[in-house]
Write a protein that holds these residues in place. Structure first.
Motif, PDB file in Angstrom:
ATOM      1  N   ASP A   1      19.157  43.287  40.884  1.00 34.08           N
ATOM      2  CA  ASP A   1      17.857  43.754  41.349  1.00 34.08           C
ATOM      3  C   ASP A   1      16.966  43.968  40.129  1.00 34.08           C
ATOM      4  N   ALA A   2      15.727  44.351  40.371  1.00 40.70           N
ATOM      5  CA  ALA A   2      14.754  44.495  39.288  1.00 40.70           C
ATOM      6  C   ALA A   2      15.169  45.517  38.247  1.00 40.70           C
ATOM      7  N   ASP A   3      15.958  46.527  38.643  1.00 40.06           N
ATOM      8  CA  ASP A   3      16.343  47.570  37.689  1.00 40.06           C
ATOM      9  C   ASP A   3      17.482  47.145  36.765  1.00 40.06           C
ATOM     10  N   GLY A   4      18.093  45.990  37.031  1.00 34.18           N
ATOM     11  CA  GLY A   4      19.179  45.517  36.176  1.00 34.18           C
ATOM     12  C   GLY A   4      20.477  46.276  36.358  1.00 34.18           C
ATOM     13  N   ILE A   5      20.563  47.077  37.399  1.00 40.86           N
ATOM     14  CA  ILE A   5      21.752  47.904  37.660  1.00 40.86           C
ATOM     15  C   ILE A   5      22.341  47.571  39.029  1.00 40.86           C
ATOM     16  N   HIS A   6      21.480  47.547  40.031  1.00 40.49           N
ATOM     17  CA  HIS A   6      21.904  47.248  41.389  1.00 40.49           C
ATOM     18  C   HIS A   6      21.814  45.745  41.656  1.00 40.49           C
ATOM     19  N   PHE A   7      22.185  45.342  42.878  1.00 37.07           N
ATOM     20  CA  PHE A   7      22.293  43.914  43.169  1.00 37.07           C
ATOM     21  C   PHE A   7      21.574  43.522  44.455  1.00 37.07           C
ATOM     22  N   GLN A   8      21.190  42.264  44.480  1.00 29.81           N
ATOM     23  CA  GLN A   8      20.573  41.696  45.668  1.00 29.81           C
ATOM     24  C   GLN A   8      21.646  41.438  46.733  1.00 29.81           C
ATOM     25  N   ALA A   9      21.193  41.184  47.941  1.00 29.35           N
ATOM     26  CA  ALA A   9      22.112  41.015  49.070  1.00 29.35           C
ATOM     27  C   ALA A   9      23.123  39.901  48.839  1.00 29.35           C
ATOM     28  N   GLU A  10      22.700  38.809  48.182  1.00 28.90           N
ATOM     29  CA  GLU A  10      23.573  37.645  48.007  1.00 28.90           C
ATOM     30  C   GLU A  10      24.803  37.939  47.150  1.00 28.90           C
ATOM     31  N   PHE A  11      24.759  39.022  46.392  1.00 31.49           N
ATOM     32  CA  PHE A  11      25.885  39.349  45.517  1.00 31.49           C
ATOM     33  C   PHE A  11      27.103  39.832  46.309  1.00 31.49           C
ATOM     34  N   TYR A  12      26.864  40.539  47.391  1.00 30.71           N
ATOM     35  CA  TYR A  12      27.956  41.245  48.061  1.00 30.71           C
ATOM     36  C   TYR A  12      28.980  40.349  48.751  1.00 30.71           C
ATOM     37  N   PRO A  13      28.578  39.244  49.393  1.00 30.90           N
ATOM     38  CA  PRO A  13      29.605  38.325  49.906  1.00 30.90           C
ATOM     39  C   PRO A  13      30.484  37.763  48.791  1.00 30.90           C
ATOM     40  N   ILE A  14      29.890  37.500  47.635  1.00 30.83           N
ATOM     41  CA  ILE A  14      30.661  37.005  46.494  1.00 30.83           C
ATOM     42  C   ILE A  14      31.670  38.056  46.056  1.00 30.83           C
ATOM     43  N   LEU A  15      31.230  39.311  46.038  1.00 31.60           N
ATOM     44  CA  LEU A  15      32.123  40.419  45.669  1.00 31.60           C
ATOM     45  C   LEU A  15      33.296  40.512  46.638  1.00 31.60           C
ATOM     46  N   LEU A  16      33.017  40.452  47.929  1.00 34.82           N
ATOM     47  CA  LEU A  16      34.083  40.582  48.922  1.00 34.82           C
ATOM     48  C   LEU A  16      35.050  39.411  48.879  1.00 34.82           C
ATOM     49  N   ASP A  17      34.536  38.214  48.646  1.00 34.38           N
ATOM     50  CA  ASP A  17      35.415  37.050  48.507  1.00 34.38           C
ATOM     51  C   ASP A  17      36.328  37.212  47.300  1.00 34.38           C
ATOM     52  N   TYR A  18      35.749  37.687  46.209  1.00 32.16           N
ATOM     53  CA  TYR A  18      36.529  37.875  44.980  1.00 32.16           C
ATOM     54  C   TYR A  18      37.630  38.916  45.193  1.00 32.16           C
ATOM     55  N   VAL A  19      37.277  40.013  45.830  1.00 30.23           N
ATOM     56  CA  VAL A  19      38.253  41.075  46.096  1.00 30.23           C
ATOM     57  C   VAL A  19      39.386  40.538  46.968  1.00 30.23           C
ATOM     58  N   LYS A  20      39.035  39.793  48.003  1.00 30.55           N
ATOM     59  CA  LYS A  20      40.052  39.224  48.881  1.00 30.55           C
ATOM     60  C   LYS A  20      40.993  38.288  48.115  1.00 30.55           C
ATOM     61  N   ASN A  21      40.419  37.428  47.283  1.00 30.77           N
ATOM     62  CA  ASN A  21      41.230  36.483  46.521  1.00 30.77           C
ATOM     63  C   ASN A  21      42.127  37.187  45.509  1.00 30.77           C
ATOM     64  N   GLU A  22      41.592  38.229  44.867  1.00 24.47           N
ATOM     65  CA  GLU A  22      42.379  38.977  43.889  1.00 24.47           C
ATOM     66  C   GLU A  22      43.532  39.710  44.556  1.00 24.47           C
ATOM     67  N   LEU A  23      43.282  40.257  45.716  1.00 19.48           N
ATOM     68  CA  LEU A  23      44.361  40.926  46.446  1.00 19.48           C
ATOM     69  C   LEU A  23      45.471  39.936  46.782  1.00 19.48           C
ATOM     70  N   GLY A  24      45.080  38.744  47.203  1.00 21.59           N
ATOM     71  CA  GLY A  24      46.056  37.714  47.504  1.00 21.59           C
ATOM     72  C   GLY A  24      46.838  37.288  46.276  1.00 21.59           C
ATOM     73  N   ARG A  25      46.144  37.150  45.161  1.00 23.64           N
ATOM     74  CA  ARG A  25      46.796  36.756  43.915  1.00 23.64           C
ATOM     75  C   ARG A  25      47.768  37.822  43.446  1.00 23.64           C
ATOM     76  N   GLN A  26      47.351  39.074  43.512  1.00 26.09           N
ATOM     77  CA  GLN A  26      48.205  40.170  43.078  1.00 26.09           C
ATOM     78  C   GLN A  26      49.450  40.293  43.970  1.00 26.09           C
ATOM     79  N   LYS A  27      49.243  40.045  45.263  1.00 22.82           N
ATOM     80  CA  LYS A  27      50.369  40.112  46.200  1.00 22.82           C
ATOM     81  C   LYS A  27      51.378  39.008  45.901  1.00 22.82           C
ATOM     82  N   SER A  28      50.869  37.830  45.572  1.00 19.89           N
ATOM     83  CA  SER A  28      51.751  36.693  45.275  1.00 19.89           C
ATOM     84  C   SER A  28      52.521  36.903  43.978  1.00 19.89           C
ATOM     85  N   ALA A  29      51.900  37.640  43.058  1.00 25.62           N
ATOM     86  CA  ALA A  29      52.512  37.843  41.751  1.00 25.62           C
ATOM     87  C   ALA A  29      53.640  38.854  41.783  1.00 25.62           C
ATOM     88  N   LYS A  30      53.723  39.640  42.845  1.00 26.15           N
ATOM     89  CA  LYS A  30      54.774  40.659  42.945  1.00 26.15           C
ATOM     90  C   LYS A  30      56.114  40.048  43.305  1.00 26.15           C
TER      91      LYS A  30
END
Length: 228
Positions: free
Chosen positions: A199-228
């Motif tokens: 966002d303009a303040d350089g701290i917060h994020f626009q709406a388009e960022f959040y789906p990317i965040l959730l996809d990343y979290v989902k993928n990381e959880l899957g990767r971590q689970k596989s690594a166990k």
């Protein structure tokens, strides 16, 4: 009587319209924003993420709050607010218990590192540890994952030098997660890959960022689970 009622209805509609117009000129959200807040409009994308995270709760500050503000997740899956710190989040435990999540994602720290104390990191992490301990006692079957604090832009860091401590604070979170045996996901890389989504303040994020965040979290959880 019908004519009188019709005239009353027209008068009421006019009064509502004038009220909305007045709000938009007195520091209140414009009519379009008020409609967005009042009406539940579910897009296919929101429905998808709401389904994926329907048994989760994201606990955090205003950055985390963007998940529900931008309609990426439902309000019931987000427990966040501006200015929230690990200490203040202790007050949310009863509400967390009511929601009975299977997974809690905690993303706190952006406000903690600005706390006016001699050692904000130490002060914050002590409360972070307490928060996790209490959640474990009240919700022993719930999984917990810490998400790293998102970095800010160079301009935001220049305006508030204490943001330079984000990297060090995240190292503290990683160590804490190992100590109390909860998950940890560093989301810094996706922020670096999408600098145009601030966002303009350089701290917060626009709406388009959040789906990317959730996809990343989902993928990381899957990767971590596989690594166990």
């Amino acid at each position: 009587m019908k004519v009188q009622k019709k005239m009353m209805d027209i008068t009421l509609i006019a009064m509502v319209a004038l009220s909305v117009a007045a709000c938009s000129t007195n520091g209140q959200p414009p009519a379009s924003e008020m409609t967005r807040q009042a009406v539940d409009i579910s897009t296919p994308e929101q429905t998808s993420y709401a389904s994926q995270y329907q048994t989760s709760v994201f606990l955090g500050d205003s950055i985390t709050e963007g998940l529900s503000y931008h309609d990426v997740l439902k309000d019931k899956n987000v427990l966040a607010g501006a200015g929230k710190t690990a200490e203040f989040a202790l007050q949310d435990i009863d509400e967390l218990v009511k929601r009975k999540p299977q997974h809690i994602f905690i993303q706190l720290g952006s406000d903690d590192i600005l706390w006016p104390t001699d050692n904000p990191k130490e002060y914050s992490l002590s409360y972070y540890g307490q928060l996790i301990d209490r959640i474990k006692v009240r919700l022993p079957e719930t999984s917990i994952t810490i998400l790293s604090v998102t970095p800010v832009t160079a301009e935001a860091e220049k305006a508030e030098p204490r943001y330079r401590n984000i990297g060090d604070y995240n190292e503290g979170l990683k160590e804490l997660s190992s100590k109390v045996q909860v998950g940890f996901i560093d989301v810094s890389s996706i922020v670096s890959a999408h600098p145009d989504m601030y966002d303009a303040d350089g701290i917060h994020f626009q709406a388009e960022f959040y789906p990317i965040l959730l996809d990343y979290v989902k993928n990381e959880l899957g990767r971590q689970k596989s690594a166990k």
